[in-house]
Design a protein around this motif. Structure first.
Motif, short mmCIF file in Angstrom:
data_model
loop_
_atom_site.label_atom_id
_atom_site.label_comp_id
_atom_site.label_asym_id
_atom_site.label_seq_id
_atom_site.Cartn_x
_atom_site.Cartn_y
_atom_site.Cartn_z
N THR A 111 2.68 -38.54 -41.30
CA THR A 111 2.45 -39.66 -42.22
C THR A 111 3.75 -40.46 -42.41
OG1 THR A 111 0.78 -38.30 -43.30
CG2 THR A 111 1.51 -40.27 -44.48
N LEU A 112 4.88 -39.75 -42.50
CA LEU A 112 6.18 -40.42 -42.62
C LEU A 112 6.42 -41.28 -41.37
CD1 LEU A 112 8.47 -40.49 -44.65
CD2 LEU A 112 9.56 -38.58 -43.44
N GLY A 113 5.95 -40.80 -40.23
CA GLY A 113 6.08 -41.55 -38.98
C GLY A 113 5.38 -42.91 -39.09
N ASN A 114 4.20 -42.91 -39.75
CA ASN A 114 3.49 -44.17 -39.97
C ASN A 114 4.31 -45.09 -40.87
OD1 ASN A 114 1.74 -45.69 -42.11
ND2 ASN A 114 0.58 -45.70 -40.21
N ILE A 115 4.90 -44.50 -41.93
CA ILE A 115 5.68 -45.31 -42.89
C ILE A 115 6.92 -45.89 -42.19
CG2 ILE A 115 7.02 -45.19 -45.04
CD1 ILE A 115 4.96 -43.04 -45.97
N PRO A 122 18.14 -48.87 -47.02
CA PRO A 122 16.76 -48.35 -47.19
C PRO A 122 16.06 -48.05 -45.85
CG PRO A 122 17.13 -50.26 -48.60
CD PRO A 122 18.37 -50.09 -47.78
N ASP A 123 16.12 -48.98 -44.90
CA ASP A 123 15.41 -48.74 -43.63
C ASP A 123 16.02 -47.58 -42.86
OD1 ASP A 123 16.96 -51.28 -41.48
OD2 ASP A 123 17.75 -50.16 -43.21
N VAL A 124 17.35 -47.46 -42.92
CA VAL A 124 18.02 -46.34 -42.24
C VAL A 124 17.59 -45.03 -42.88
CG1 VAL A 124 20.26 -45.24 -41.84
CG2 VAL A 124 20.02 -47.71 -41.52
N LEU A 125 17.49 -45.00 -44.22
CA LEU A 125 17.10 -43.76 -44.90
C LEU A 125 15.67 -43.37 -44.56
CD1 LEU A 125 18.86 -44.25 -48.35
CD2 LEU A 125 19.55 -42.78 -46.44
N VAL A 126 14.79 -44.37 -44.37
CA VAL A 126 13.40 -44.05 -43.99
C VAL A 126 13.39 -43.39 -42.61
CG1 VAL A 126 11.15 -45.06 -43.38
CG2 VAL A 126 12.37 -45.89 -45.40
N GLU A 127 14.08 -44.00 -41.65
CA GLU A 127 14.11 -43.43 -40.30
C GLU A 127 14.83 -42.08 -40.29
OE1 GLU A 127 14.33 -42.66 -36.11
OE2 GLU A 127 12.88 -43.56 -37.48
N TYR A 128 15.97 -42.03 -41.00
CA TYR A 128 16.76 -40.79 -41.01
C TYR A 128 15.97 -39.67 -41.70
CZ TYR A 128 21.05 -38.06 -40.81
OH TYR A 128 21.98 -37.10 -40.53
N GLY A 129 15.21 -40.06 -42.77
CA GLY A 129 14.36 -39.09 -43.47
C GLY A 129 13.33 -38.51 -42.51
N HIS A 130 12.80 -39.38 -41.65
CA HIS A 130 11.81 -38.91 -40.66
C HIS A 130 12.44 -37.91 -39.71
CE1 HIS A 130 9.18 -39.67 -36.94
NE2 HIS A 130 8.42 -39.06 -37.82
N ARG A 131 13.69 -38.19 -39.30
CA ARG A 131 14.36 -37.27 -38.37
C ARG A 131 14.68 -35.94 -39.05
NH1 ARG A 131 18.69 -40.82 -34.86
NH2 ARG A 131 17.29 -42.50 -34.23
N LEU A 132 15.11 -36.00 -40.30
CA LEU A 132 15.40 -34.75 -41.04
C LEU A 132 14.12 -33.94 -41.20
CD1 LEU A 132 17.87 -35.64 -43.95
CD2 LEU A 132 18.30 -34.32 -41.84
N ALA A 133 13.03 -34.65 -41.57
CA ALA A 133 11.74 -33.96 -41.74
C ALA A 133 11.31 -33.34 -40.41
CB ALA A 133 10.68 -34.96 -42.23
N ALA A 134 11.61 -34.05 -39.30
CA ALA A 134 11.25 -33.52 -37.98
C ALA A 134 12.03 -32.24 -37.69
CB ALA A 134 11.53 -34.58 -36.91
N ALA A 135 13.30 -32.22 -38.09
CA ALA A 135 14.12 -31.01 -37.84
C ALA A 135 13.58 -29.83 -38.66
CB ALA A 135 15.57 -31.31 -38.21
N ILE A 136 13.30 -30.07 -39.94
CA ILE A 136 12.79 -28.99 -40.80
C ILE A 136 11.42 -28.50 -40.28
CG2 ILE A 136 11.95 -28.45 -43.14
CD1 ILE A 136 14.04 -30.62 -44.09
N THR A 137 10.56 -29.46 -39.92
CA THR A 137 9.23 -29.08 -39.42
C THR A 137 9.33 -28.28 -38.13
OG1 THR A 137 8.38 -31.13 -40.38
CG2 THR A 137 6.97 -30.03 -38.78
N SER A 138 10.26 -28.68 -37.27
CA SER A 138 10.42 -27.94 -36.00
C SER A 138 10.84 -26.50 -36.27
CB SER A 138 11.47 -28.64 -35.13
OG SER A 138 11.06 -29.96 -34.87
N ILE A 139 11.75 -26.30 -37.21
CA ILE A 139 12.19 -24.93 -37.54
C ILE A 139 10.99 -24.13 -38.08
CG2 ILE A 139 13.65 -23.56 -39.09
CD1 ILE A 139 15.66 -25.99 -38.90
N LEU A 140 10.23 -24.74 -38.98
CA LEU A 140 9.04 -24.05 -39.55
C LEU A 140 8.04 -23.71 -38.44
CD1 LEU A 140 8.13 -25.99 -42.84
CD2 LEU A 140 8.61 -23.55 -42.63
N LEU A 141 7.83 -24.68 -37.52
CA LEU A 141 6.86 -24.46 -36.44
C LEU A 141 7.31 -23.33 -35.51
CD1 LEU A 141 5.90 -28.09 -35.32
CD2 LEU A 141 4.38 -26.36 -36.22
N VAL A 142 8.58 -23.38 -35.08
CA VAL A 142 9.06 -22.36 -34.15
C VAL A 142 9.00 -20.98 -34.79
CG1 VAL A 142 11.10 -21.55 -32.89
CG2 VAL A 142 10.50 -23.97 -32.84
#
Ligand code: HEM
Length: 306
Positions: free
Chosen positions: A22-26, A52-72
């Motif tokens: 969903t963050l990816g859509n945002i 603001p725009d950098v934080l949105v994209e960077y937030g998505h990357r951070l969320a991707a890192a956390i999600t990847s750790i949870l998934l693995v």
């Protein structure tokens, strides 16, 4: 050692993946996709500039890192605790899809958001979500004996068409064709669209409208089975999704409605995958490897008995 990974961890991984998508859509709805023009750093730094725009994209990357750790962690724990060939096959496949996802994410930025790569990034995320739900298939799920064949066939057909619809939706978003048909129900005042982007939008719109009665038909077919609640949830989410799609066009794509349309689309996918699990449609995925060499139907029959 308990046979199952902690259920909370598995569901945390599912929730994190859902939020990440969903963050990816945002990110794209706010035009922040290239706010970090480089990858994996952002403006050559680990801590990016506080725009603001950098934080949105960077937030998505951070969320991707956390999600990847949870998934693995979830996948490896599940494979260690449930040593069936099927779990290993699905777990291994999920790790490969995760590697592909990270690669697609990087390529998307480095190649300046090519539409088909961005769309592939969404489809791959949907496959990871499905695989994670299949891997978490709880014991005691009703299974095929309690569900008529018709429901299984409708669920599988629904999954295939819905995946195509979601991919098309992602393509409409990434090509900026959200208003290629700026009115509803007509398209620029005409019954039929003109131009490729309007065609993509128009097909997405009417395939969505067609899926709604299909989901209601599925819910009616499943109404006297243990899957009745999942069936009605799919139909309700389908109705909400169509309403949000129409609203997105009529209100000229407000970011909140775009994000809601994306999130409900992903929830619809997850719910239909979960319903299909209950029909035994995925039993073959868990069948011992040798079953694969037997004719598919025969193997499916053998797997269902096991
Ligand atoms: C079952 C029905 C439907 C499903 C599953 C669905 C799914 C999706 C998905 C997944 C996206 C991309 C969202 C994203 O990843 O960011 C999307 C975009 C879009 N959909 Fe649908 N959709 C459905 C029905 C409709 C209908 C009926 C309409 C219009 C009448 C519609 C209009 C749109 C528009 C305009 C976009 C682009 C939004 C943007 O640019 O962010 N959709 N859809």
């Amino acid at each position: 050692m308990p046979a199952r990974p902690p259920r909370a961890l598995a569901w945390a991984a599912v929730a994190a993946l859902f939020l990440l998508m969903t963050l990816g859509n945002i990110v794209s709805a706010t035009g922040s996709g290239l706010a970090c023009p480089d990858w994996p750093l952002c403006h050559g730094r680990l801590i990016p500039p506080l725009r603001p725009d950098v934080l949105v994209e960077y937030g998505h990357r951070l969320a991707a890192a956390i999600t990847s750790i949870l998934l693995v962690t979830t996948i490896l724990l599940t494979m260690r605790r449930r040593r069936s060939p099927g779990v290993r096959r699905i777990g291994g496949g999920l790790l490969v899809l995760l590697g592909v996802q990270i690669g697609l994410g990087g390529v998307t930025v480095l190649l300046r958001l090519p539409h088909l790569i961005s769309t592939a990034h969404l489809v791959n995320a949907l496959l990871i979500l499905a695989g994670l739900l299949v891997l978490q298939r709880p014991a005691g799920i009703p299974g095929p004996a309690a569900v008529p064949d018709k429901v299984r066939r409708l669920a599988v057909a629904g999954l295939l068409v819905l995946l195509a619809q979601l991919a098309l939706g992602g393509y409409v978003r990434h090509t900026g064709a959200g208003l290629a048909c700026p009115d509803f129900p007509l398209c620029s005042g005409d019954l039929l669209p003109r131009g490729w982007l309007a065609v993509a939008h128009w097909v997405h719109r009417w395939l969505g409208m067609t899926l709604l009665p299909f989901f209601i038909h599925l819910a009616l077919a499943a109404r006297r089975t243990p899957l009745a609640r999942s069936g009605w949830t799919v139909a309700a989410l389908g109705g909400l999704q169509v309403a949000l799609g129409i609203l997105a066009v009529v209100l000229q794509l407000p970011p909140a409605v775009r994000a809601a349309h994306a999130a409900v689309g992903y929830a619809l996918w997850g719910t239909l995958v979960w319903l299909s699990l209950g029909t035994g449609a995925w039993s073959l995925a868990f069948a011992p490897a040798r079953a694969g060499r037997q004719p598919l139907l025969e193997a499916a029959g053998a797997a269902r008995v096991s």
